[in-house]
Design an enzyme around this catalytic site. Structure first.
Site, mmCIF file in Angstrom:
data_model
loop_
_atom_site.group_PDB
_atom_site.id
_atom_site.type_symbol
_atom_site.label_atom_id
_atom_site.label_comp_id
_atom_site.label_asym_id
_atom_site.label_seq_id
_atom_site.Cartn_x
_atom_site.Cartn_y
_atom_site.Cartn_z
ATOM 1 N N ASP A 1 56.847 67.636 60.048
ATOM 2 C CA ASP A 1 56.001 68.129 61.142
ATOM 3 C C ASP A 1 56.816 68.683 62.302
ATOM 4 O O ASP A 1 56.401 68.593 63.467
ATOM 5 C CB ASP A 1 55.078 66.999 61.634
HETATM 6 N N1 LIG Z 1 58.844 68.199 54.109
HETATM 7 C C1 LIG Z 1 57.627 68.194 54.702
HETATM 8 N N2 LIG Z 1 56.560 67.765 54.004
HETATM 9 C C2 LIG Z 1 55.344 67.753 54.603
HETATM 10 C C3 LIG Z 1 55.195 68.151 55.951
HETATM 11 C C4 LIG Z 1 56.357 68.617 56.646
HETATM 12 O O1 LIG Z 1 56.278 69.041 57.815
HETATM 13 N N3 LIG Z 1 57.545 68.616 55.991
HETATM 14 N N4 LIG Z 1 53.948 68.034 56.557
HETATM 15 C C5 LIG Z 1 53.078 67.042 55.903
HETATM 16 C C6 LIG Z 1 51.692 66.835 56.364
HETATM 17 N N5 LIG Z 1 51.564 65.569 57.069
HETATM 18 C C7 LIG Z 1 50.925 65.687 58.254
HETATM 19 O O2 LIG Z 1 50.403 66.774 58.545
HETATM 20 C C8 LIG Z 1 51.977 64.325 56.546
HETATM 21 C C9 LIG Z 1 51.700 64.002 55.237
HETATM 22 C C10 LIG Z 1 52.101 62.773 54.713
HETATM 23 C C11 LIG Z 1 52.765 61.844 55.496
HETATM 24 C C12 LIG Z 1 53.187 60.563 54.887
HETATM 25 O O3 LIG Z 1 53.696 59.667 55.547
HETATM 26 N N6 LIG Z 1 52.961 60.472 53.558
HETATM 27 C C13 LIG Z 1 53.383 59.278 52.769
HETATM 28 C C14 LIG Z 1 52.393 58.999 51.626
HETATM 29 C C15 LIG Z 1 50.968 58.922 52.159
HETATM 30 C C16 LIG Z 1 49.979 58.733 50.992
HETATM 31 O O4 LIG Z 1 50.434 58.587 49.841
HETATM 32 O O5 LIG Z 1 48.780 58.773 51.290
HETATM 33 C C17 LIG Z 1 54.711 59.612 52.102
HETATM 34 O O6 LIG Z 1 54.896 60.798 51.688
HETATM 35 O O7 LIG Z 1 55.496 58.667 51.936
HETATM 36 C C18 LIG Z 1 53.042 62.161 56.811
HETATM 37 C C19 LIG Z 1 52.639 63.385 57.349
HETATM 38 C C20 LIG Z 1 52.971 67.403 54.444
HETATM 39 N N7 LIG Z 1 54.264 67.332 53.888
#
Ligand SMILES: Nc1nc2c(c(=O)[nH]1)N[C@@H](CN(C=O)c1ccc(C(=O)N[C@@H](CCC(=O)O)C(=O)O)cc1)CN2
Length: 287
Positions: free
Chosen positions: A231
């Site tokens: 983000d």
């Molecule tokens: N490399 C990136 N990937 C993603 C970004 C980014 O900016 N750089 N934006 C996110 C979107 N997002 C908020 O808008 C977001 C999505 C997911 C998470 C998170 O902590 N996900 C967990 C798993 C959650 C689940 O399984 O429900 C994780 O990946 O460990 C935080 C922010 C999209 N991707």
């Protein structure tokens, strides 16, 4: 958007006297008809930004020849970063979604009504929730499960799919998985996310709950390019909505969905119309 087919020149270069004269002189020299032009001089970085739309049939040659002549006569002498795109070529947008429906539904409605004049070659999700809905629209749905043990393989698969369908842009429509640095680097400048907060506030998961705990009076949404830093990519579009002490996190989620849909649609349009020029971790958006 104009009726006639047009080419869009988007460029930046070190600022100097005579840039507009060089570019507009080149276009005029070949009988080019300018429909729209925008310019910006960034005083801090000494960089100059431009976006020019030219009627395609006003030029005596096709796009390939235009690119070659522009490169030789203008772009290289001015040390430009540049691109020229054809309005007649529909952009191919791959949509990624998890469990939240609102941004996916909104994008598909804008696509179906041709408000967004794009191709959607497929929708990819880490859940199979929207398979029926997406396939009802005649769009392929591809389920790519993601878990702690398969992330590298899952993101390699997503990149393969994007390449196989000749994707131009990837939209994370509330896709809740953090993409690998490899995928972010491979598709740099092509992945757009809608984050459900007014960045840089409340990065990461559950931003509305973070906002509730902080007691903010405004919540918002941010459309940004995706980079390996969560983000934190260049911001394309944002908006906010007022809330107050009586609003619960659930109220914020409900208000926020409307903002997320419109911010994503605006940000995606700016990107698709080549109105966004990235420099460093910021953007110039010729709206
Ligand atoms: N490399 C990136 N990937 C993603 C970004 C980014 O900016 N750089 N934006 C996110 C979107 N997002 C908020 O808008 C977001 C999505 C997911 C998470 C998170 O902590 N996900 C967990 C798993 C959650 C689940 O399984 O429900 C994780 O990946 O460990 C935080 C922010 C999209 N991707």
């Amino acid at each position: 958007m104009h009726r006639d087919r047009f080419y869009t020149l988007s460029a930046s270069c070190p600022d100097q006297v005579g840039i507009i004269a060089r570019v507009s002189g080149f276009i005029a020299e070949h009988g080019g008809w300018i429909l729209e032009s925008s310019f910006h001089a960034d005083d801090l970085t000494g960089r100059y930004f431009m976006r020019i739309e030219i009627k395609a049939d006003s030029l005596p040659f096709l796009l390939a020849e235009f690119r070659e002549r522009f490169r030789r006569d203008v772009a290289e002498p001015l040390a430009m970063d540049w691109r020229i795109n054809d309005s007649a070529v529909k952009k191919r947008v791959v949509v990624l979604v998890s469990k939240q429906e609102h941004c996916l539904y909104d994008l598909l409605a804008r696509w179906q009504s041709k408000e967004l004049d794009i191709e959607i070659p497929c929708v990819i999700s880490n859940h199979d929730t929207f398979k029926g809905f997406v396939e009802w629209h005649g769009i392929p749905f591809i389920h790519v499960p993601v878990n702690a043990d398969n992330k590298a393989a899952a993101y390699a698969e997503i990149q393969r799919i994007f390449d196989d369908v000749s994707g131009d842009t990837m939209v994370l429509a509330r896709y809740m998985q953090i993409l690998s640095p490899e995928l972010c680097d491979a598709l740099s400048g092509k992945i757009i996310n809608i984050h459900h907060s007014f960045l840089p506030s409340f990065v990461g998961a559950r931003p509305y709950h973070q906002a509730y705990q902080r007691g903010v009076k405004l919540i918002g949404a941010t459309c940004h390019y995706v980079t390996s830093e969560l983000d934190a990519g260049p911001i394309i579009e944002q908006d906010v909505i007022r809330i107050d002490h009586s609003d619960s996190p659930e109220d914020m989620v409900r208000y926020g969905k409307d903002i997320e849909k419109t911010v994503l649609a605006r940000g995606l349009r700016y990107h698709l119309e080549d109105r966004v020029l990235v420099h460093g971790n910021k953007t110039v958006v010729f709206r």
